[in-house]
Design a protein around this motif. Structure first.
Motif, mmCIF file in Angstrom:
data_model
loop_
_atom_site.group_PDB
_atom_site.id
_atom_site.type_symbol
_atom_site.label_atom_id
_atom_site.label_comp_id
_atom_site.label_asym_id
_atom_site.label_seq_id
_atom_site.Cartn_x
_atom_site.Cartn_y
_atom_site.Cartn_z
ATOM 1 N N VAL A 110 1.014 -1.178 0.159
ATOM 2 C CA VAL A 110 -0.020 0.098 -0.259
ATOM 3 C C VAL A 110 0.947 1.245 0.025
ATOM 4 N N LEU A 111 1.859 1.126 0.695
ATOM 5 C CA LEU A 111 2.485 2.597 0.958
ATOM 6 C C LEU A 111 3.630 2.786 -0.298
ATOM 7 N N ALA A 112 3.931 1.463 -1.254
ATOM 8 C CA ALA A 112 4.413 1.631 -2.288
ATOM 9 C C ALA A 112 3.740 2.293 -3.467
ATOM 10 N N VAL A 113 2.243 1.963 -3.464
ATOM 11 C CA VAL A 113 1.531 2.362 -4.320
ATOM 12 C C VAL A 113 1.255 4.029 -4.026
ATOM 13 N N ILE A 114 1.083 4.312 -2.746
ATOM 14 C CA ILE A 114 1.042 5.766 -2.352
ATOM 15 C C ILE A 114 2.282 6.383 -2.920
ATOM 16 N N GLY A 115 3.377 6.087 -2.506
ATOM 17 C CA GLY A 115 4.720 6.553 -3.130
ATOM 18 C C GLY A 115 4.783 6.851 -4.580
ATOM 19 N N ALA A 116 4.349 5.713 -5.384
ATOM 20 C CA ALA A 116 4.552 5.815 -6.826
ATOM 21 C C ALA A 116 3.480 6.748 -7.286
ATOM 22 N N THR A 117 2.106 6.845 -6.823
ATOM 23 C CA THR A 117 0.983 7.926 -7.276
ATOM 24 C C THR A 117 1.815 9.039 -6.860
ATOM 25 N N PHE A 118 2.110 9.447 -5.816
ATOM 26 C CA PHE A 118 2.555 10.807 -5.509
ATOM 27 C C PHE A 118 3.613 11.448 -6.303
ATOM 28 N N ASP A 119 4.578 10.509 -6.876
ATOM 29 C CA ASP A 119 5.846 10.606 -7.628
ATOM 30 C C ASP A 119 5.093 10.975 -8.973
#
Length: 386
Positions: A110-119
């Motif tokens: 979930v954190l990886a998806v959030i980070g990628a989306t923010f990027d």
């Protein structure tokens, strides 16, 4: 390095804004190039299911599709330069989450998806708008070819290095290296000239325009491009890893050979993209590229992987060089609506990715991974709509 080559290839200096953007992009590509083929393989090993890997990408691309317009709105308020700098934080969160995947798969996925989306939400629209703004239409094709080839030149050995690191030390050591390199990519953005663009469309308005019949070419073109990207970056790496019996070093060696084999053609195509009709070059390129996917359906050995990939990369260069030049021309021709065009492009790209992933999840219930290449072959032909 870019100025040295530009005097002999472009016959002119590369604008400072382009140098800053592509120095940042080069450093990020160095980080991404170390993972490259191995990221989908890592996810496949962690999730132990191709459908769960596809679900991970489905959520990631779906969120970006929804947040592309709000990301551009935020970038307009805080400035594109600050948005690009903040996007790096999202990338760091993404790679750091991968490092901790084994501690708690669900939480860090979930954190990886959030980070990628923010990027992505803060990066791609300012990047594309900035590149379109800073480049000259007369040399845009050659500029793209030159800069992309420099990146390829610098990343030739990365798959071999990554394969060695994974084999000897494991993925976590590779993630630490990637996090450090990705963090450094923020430095060139401090020299980026201000980009004065404002996103004027409302959120609902953006969706209405995307699906308006007047803009169907934008929708279908970039949906097709996004659909191809999913198969190329997610399915193909897992497929060749299986063909090569999970040997990371062999996968890395083959990948490096393929990168080396495409650089010269990309530079040649850059000249043709500026001198000849880009749409005609694109038409032939997409046909050759589509055939490349069809060849991959029948691959059974490592040698066939190399031959098919080399041909397909040549075809990809023939397609993408005029395609990318046309993309930036259309963005530049949009005038004050440059970032709006970039947002519509990103939304359409990810809509295509989402549609392709859903199709693949259904397909893999009945057929093997190689049949995904047939879907990509069909999708590639729609790139001509630009």
């Amino acid at each position: 390095m870019s100025n040295f080559f530009s005097k002999f290839y472009l016959k002119s200096e590369i604008p400072g804004g382009v140098v800053s953007l592509y120095t940042n992009r080069t450093i990020q590509q160095l980080a991404g190039g170390l993972l490259g083929l191995f990221l989908p393989v890592f996810l496949f090993q962690q999730f132990n299911s191709i459908n769960l890997v596809l679900l991970f990408y489905l959520v990631s691309y779906g969120l970006y599709m929804i947040l592309a317009a709000p990301g551009a709105m935020l970038a307009s308020k805080i400035s594109f330069r600050k948005a690009l700098s903040l996007s790096v934080v999202g990338g760091i969160i993404f790679y750091t989450s991968l490092y901790f995947f084994e501690l708690n798969l669900a939480v860090f996925a979930v954190l990886a998806v959030i980070g990628a989306t923010f990027d992505r939400s803060l990066y791609w629209v300012p990047f594309h708008s900035g590149f379109a703004k800073f480049t000259d239409k007369k040399t845009r094709g050659r500029t793209l070819a030159l800069l992309t080839s420099i990146i390829s030149l610098l990343t030739i050995a990365l798959p071999i290095i990554a394969g060695f690191v994974i084999t000897q030390y494991g993925f976590n050591v590779l993630f630490l290296i990637v996090i450090f390199i990705y963090t450094v990519s923020m430095v060139p953005l401090f020299t980026l000239p201000p980009i004065r663009e404002y996103y004027t469309f409302g959120y609902i308005q953006s969706w209405k325009i995307l699906f308006h019949k007047r803009d169907r070419r934008i929708l279908f073109t970039y949906m097709a491009d996004g659909a191809n990207d999913v198969v190329n970056t997610v399915i193909w790496p897992i497929f060749i890893w299986q063909i090569l019996n999970g040997n990371y070093q062999v996968v890395g060696f083959v990948a490096s050979l393929i990168i080396l084999a495409t650089i010269v053609l990309r530079l040649a195509m850059g000249n043709y993209a500026d001198k000849f009709n880009k749409k005609k070059l694109l038409r032939y390129g997409t046909i050759f590229y589509s055939f490349g996917w069809l060849f991959k359906v029948f691959i059974e050995t490592g040698f066939q992987v190399f031959i098919a990939s080399t041909y397909h990369n040549f075809a990809a260069v023939a397609m993408r060089t005029p395609f990318n030049a046309l993309m930036y021309e259309k963005a530049a021709d949009s005038g004050h609506y440059m970032d709006e065009y970039s947002v519509l492009r990103e939304m359409a790209l990810n809509f295509g990715r989402v549609i392709m992933i859903i199709s693949l999840i259904i397909l893999f219930n009945f057929f093997g991974l190689n049949y995904a290449f047939a879907l990509a072959a069909v999708a590639a032909l729609f790139i001509n709509f630009i």
